[in-house]
Design a protein around this motif. Structure first.
Motif, PDB file in Angstrom:
ATOM      1  N   CYS A  99       0.844  -1.194   0.000  1.00 39.44           N
ATOM      2  CA  CYS A  99       0.000   0.000   0.000  1.00 39.44           C
ATOM      3  C   CYS A  99       0.883   1.249   0.000  1.00 39.44           C
ATOM      4  O   CYS A  99       1.741   1.398   0.867  1.00 39.44           O
ATOM      5  N   PRO A 103      -1.871   7.491   4.260  1.00 41.31           N
ATOM      6  CA  PRO A 103      -1.565   7.065   5.638  1.00 41.31           C
ATOM      7  C   PRO A 103      -0.365   6.120   5.713  1.00 41.31           C
ATOM      8  O   PRO A 103       0.494   6.267   6.586  1.00 41.31           O
ATOM      9  N   CYS A 104      -0.277   5.186   4.784  1.00 40.61           N
ATOM     10  CA  CYS A 104       0.873   4.268   4.798  1.00 40.61           C
ATOM     11  C   CYS A 104       2.147   5.016   4.431  1.00 40.61           C
ATOM     12  O   CYS A 104       3.215   4.779   5.007  1.00 40.61           O
ATOM     13  N   CYS A 139      -4.945   2.226  -1.202  1.00 39.37           N
ATOM     14  CA  CYS A 139      -5.335   1.859   0.170  1.00 39.37           C
ATOM     15  C   CYS A 139      -6.033   0.497   0.239  1.00 39.37           C
ATOM     16  O   CYS A 139      -6.981   0.230  -0.470  1.00 39.37           O
ATOM     17  N   ALA A 142      -6.450  -0.847   5.761  1.00 39.91           N
ATOM     18  CA  ALA A 142      -5.893  -1.177   7.074  1.00 39.91           C
ATOM     19  C   ALA A 142      -5.034  -0.008   7.561  1.00 39.91           C
ATOM     20  O   ALA A 142      -3.987  -0.206   8.171  1.00 39.91           O
ATOM     21  N   CYS A 143      -5.508   1.214   7.300  1.00 41.21           N
ATOM     22  CA  CYS A 143      -4.705   2.414   7.585  1.00 41.21           C
ATOM     23  C   CYS A 143      -4.334   2.525   9.064  1.00 41.21           C
ATOM     24  O   CYS A 143      -3.315   3.118   9.391  1.00 41.21           O
TER      25      CYS A 143
HETATM   26  S1  FES Z   1      -3.450   3.900   3.338  1.00 42.03           S
HETATM   27 FE1  FES Z   1      -2.471   1.993   3.497  1.00 42.03          FE
HETATM   28  S2  FES Z   1      -4.061   0.718   4.183  1.00 42.03           S
HETATM   29 FE2  FES Z   1      -5.034   2.611   3.928  1.00 42.03          FE
END
Ligand code: FES
Length: 240
Positions: A99, A103-104, A139, A142-143
């Motif tokens: 991902c 967020p990741c 995504c 699993a953020c």
């Molecule tokens: S941004 Fe990586 S799981 Fe949502």
């Protein structure tokens, strides 16, 4: 998102046929839909074809499914190329979907990407031993446990470059790797324990639910006042 095309002809198998066991499964899927609506089974059939072929959907499989469901080949091709869960070229035994969404990314996905690139090679490349390939994806939902990857059907979360290295080492050595959070978390609870709602009074009924006691006290007061008034009325001399 990259352009999604069928694998080049030199990688395409000459033919495709479901195994007898999968044929029986296919019959069951098709039977779920009313006559004339067999096309509704197209996604399960593509999924099963991908699983049978070791993780990807070939042109021959698309054609077999189209014939089986009475669909134009182009309709099945459209579906296979639209949904990114269908791989259109061979993948490794361990297919890593990394991902790279915000967020990741903010939690270190780039360092994880560096590890897979170093260990496996460029995106879509299958290692010589056929064990690994990888792809950056959007995504995976699993953020809360970023950064994370999906390997085949499982999520591996709360990664660091060292942990990603270890997972690849273990898979290469045929060792079992535990999916899920890799930092000791059970799921997506706060790291290091809860930081909010920690007052024990919240859980002993003295705060939450105290309104019940207040209402009971107010009711008792009201009833006592009514009783006192009735008593006073009874004791008062009657007017002639
Ligand atoms: S941004 Fe990586 S799981 Fe949502």
């Amino acid at each position: 998102m990259s352009v999604r095309r069928l694998a080049p002809q030199e990688l395409q198998p000459a033919s495709f046929a479901f195994t007898p066991e999968n044929e029986a499964w296919v019959d069951q899927q098709i039977a779920k839909y009313p006559p004339g609506r067999q096309a509704s089974a197209v996604i399960p059939l593509l999924w099963k074809a991908q699983e049978q072929a070791g993780g990807w959907v070939s042109q021959a499989a698309i054609e077999v499914i189209a014939a089986r469901l009475g669909m134009a080949k182009i309709r099945v091709l459209e579906i296979a190329t639209f949904y990114t869960m269908f791989n259109l070229e061979p993948v490794g035994k361990y297919f890593i979907q990394l991902c790279g969404t915000t967020p990741c990314q903010l939690r270190g996905a780039e360092a994880i990407r560096d590890v897979v690139k170093k260990r496996i090679g460029p995106e879509r490349h299958v290692t010589e031993d056929g064990k690994f390939s990888w792809l950056e994806v959007e995504c995976l939902g699993a953020c809360c446990n970023a950064p994370m990857v999906q390997i085949n059907a499982d999520f591996y979360e709360d990664l660091t470059p060292e942990i990603m290295e270890r997972i690849i080492d273990d898979l290469a050595a045929g060792k079992e790797v535990k999916p899920g959070p890799q930092n000791g978390r059970f799921s997506s609870e706060p790291e290091g324990g809860a930081q909010t709602l920690t007052d024990p009074a919240l859980y002993d009924g003295s705060v939450i639910g105290s309104w019940k006691q207040r209402l009971a006290e107010e009711k008792a007061k009201l009833e006592a006042a009514k009783a006192a008034a009735a008593e006073a009325a009874a004791a008062a001399p009657a007017k002639s």
